[in-house]
Motif scaffolding. Sequence first.
Motif, PDB file in Angstrom:
ATOM      1  N   ILE A  51       0.874  -1.172   0.000  1.00 26.47           N
ATOM      2  CA  ILE A  51       0.000   0.000   0.000  1.00 26.47           C
ATOM      3  C   ILE A  51       0.910   1.221   0.000  1.00 26.47           C
ATOM      4  O   ILE A  51       1.688   1.440   0.933  1.00 26.47           O
ATOM      5  N   ILE A  52       0.824   1.979  -1.088  1.00 18.48           N
ATOM      6  CA  ILE A  52       1.710   3.122  -1.280  1.00 18.48           C
ATOM      7  C   ILE A  52       1.122   4.369  -0.637  1.00 18.48           C
ATOM      8  O   ILE A  52      -0.012   4.749  -0.924  1.00 18.48           O
ATOM      9  N   LYS A  53       1.914   4.972   0.228  1.00 11.19           N
ATOM     10  CA  LYS A  53       1.505   6.205   0.915  1.00 11.19           C
ATOM     11  C   LYS A  53       1.372   7.351  -0.095  1.00 11.19           C
ATOM     12  O   LYS A  53       2.181   7.477  -1.017  1.00 11.19           O
ATOM     13  N   ASP A  54       0.334   8.131   0.092  1.00 13.20           N
ATOM     14  CA  ASP A  54       0.068   9.312  -0.747  1.00 13.20           C
ATOM     15  C   ASP A  54      -0.136   8.956  -2.216  1.00 13.20           C
ATOM     16  O   ASP A  54       0.264   9.695  -3.113  1.00 13.20           O
ATOM     17  N   ALA A  55      -0.778   7.821  -2.462  1.00 10.77           N
ATOM     18  CA  ALA A  55      -1.116   7.403  -3.825  1.00 10.77           C
ATOM     19  C   ALA A  55      -2.625   7.189  -3.902  1.00 10.77           C
ATOM     20  O   ALA A  55      -3.253   6.769  -2.929  1.00 10.77           O
ATOM     21  N   ASP A  56      -3.201   7.475  -5.071  1.00  8.38           N
ATOM     22  CA  ASP A  56      -4.637   7.308  -5.260  1.00  8.38           C
ATOM     23  C   ASP A  56      -4.922   6.022  -6.028  1.00  8.38           C
ATOM     24  O   ASP A  56      -4.174   5.047  -5.905  1.00  8.38           O
ATOM     25  N   HIS A  57      -5.957   6.022  -6.837  1.00  8.61           N
ATOM     26  CA  HIS A  57      -6.388   4.821  -7.549  1.00  8.61           C
ATOM     27  C   HIS A  57      -5.375   4.344  -8.594  1.00  8.61           C
ATOM     28  O   HIS A  57      -5.354   3.165  -8.950  1.00  8.61           O
ATOM     29  N   ILE A  58      -4.562   5.245  -9.083  1.00 15.49           N
ATOM     30  CA  ILE A  58      -3.563   4.868 -10.084  1.00 15.49           C
ATOM     31  C   ILE A  58      -2.180   5.198  -9.531  1.00 15.49           C
ATOM     32  O   ILE A  58      -1.569   6.203  -9.889  1.00 15.49           O
ATOM     33  N   PRO A  59      -1.672   4.352  -8.632  1.00 13.15           N
ATOM     34  CA  PRO A  59      -0.403   4.666  -7.972  1.00 13.15           C
ATOM     35  C   PRO A  59       0.780   4.790  -8.923  1.00 13.15           C
ATOM     36  O   PRO A  59       1.728   5.505  -8.620  1.00 13.15           O
ATOM     37  N   VAL A  60       0.712   4.143 -10.061  1.00 14.45           N
ATOM     38  CA  VAL A  60       1.809   4.270 -11.021  1.00 14.45           C
ATOM     39  C   VAL A  60       1.928   5.716 -11.513  1.00 14.45           C
ATOM     40  O   VAL A  60       3.017   6.152 -11.901  1.00 14.45           O
ATOM     41  N   LEU A  61       0.846   6.471 -11.449  1.00  8.53           N
ATOM     42  CA  LEU A  61       0.894   7.882 -11.845  1.00  8.53           C
ATOM     43  C   LEU A  61       1.046   8.821 -10.656  1.00  8.53           C
ATOM     44  O   LEU A  61       1.728   9.835 -10.748  1.00  8.53           O
ATOM     45  N   SER A  62       0.404   8.501  -9.531  1.00  4.87           N
ATOM     46  CA  SER A  62       0.467   9.415  -8.390  1.00  4.87           C
ATOM     47  C   SER A  62       1.766   9.269  -7.586  1.00  4.87           C
ATOM     48  O   SER A  62       2.197  10.223  -6.943  1.00  4.87           O
ATOM     49  N   GLN A  63       2.387   8.091  -7.631  1.00  2.56           N
ATOM     50  CA  GLN A  63       3.673   7.857  -6.956  1.00  2.56           C
ATOM     51  C   GLN A  63       4.543   6.940  -7.823  1.00  2.56           C
ATOM     52  O   GLN A  63       4.842   5.801  -7.449  1.00  2.56           O
TER      53      GLN A  63
END
Length: 151
Positions: free
Chosen positions: A123-135
């Motif tokens: 679970i990536i902190k500060d990531a939304d539904h598309i973690p590859v783009l948000s983090q």
Amino acid sequence: VKGYESTEDPARLWGPLEKLETHYLGLREKGKFREAAEIDVDYWTHLLSGDVRERVLDMAAENVNTETDDPDKFQASPEPPAFDRLSSLTMPVKIILGDRDWPGMLEIGEKIHELIPGSSIAIIKDADHIPVLSQPEKFTEIILRFLSSLR
């Protein structure tokens, strides 16, 4: 995942989705595809900004009008549903979620992890539904670590 059913309160899991969906569908019916896409993008990828958000918005706007056709008519769901068969998977599986995704998606991801033997979850902190783009850096690090563990 076809076959998944939650016992949780939908309002807690999905927030304002039902209300937004009504507005989204109204805009789509009026041919206001970009405005409809903005609702979708802001709901699912609320952490994106700048050029990345604009590119996602452009893609979403191009696809909004295709949704007037029932997408289920182009696909056949397996029987029994996929969710009921997750426990039969034997390959390595990494589930990656953003901690700022909607509680409903986090619940689904956790349940998938529980059902797939030997799966792992990040679970990536500060990531939304598309973690590859948000983090993207954190996402890439997790993927590379997972792939190197398969050697």
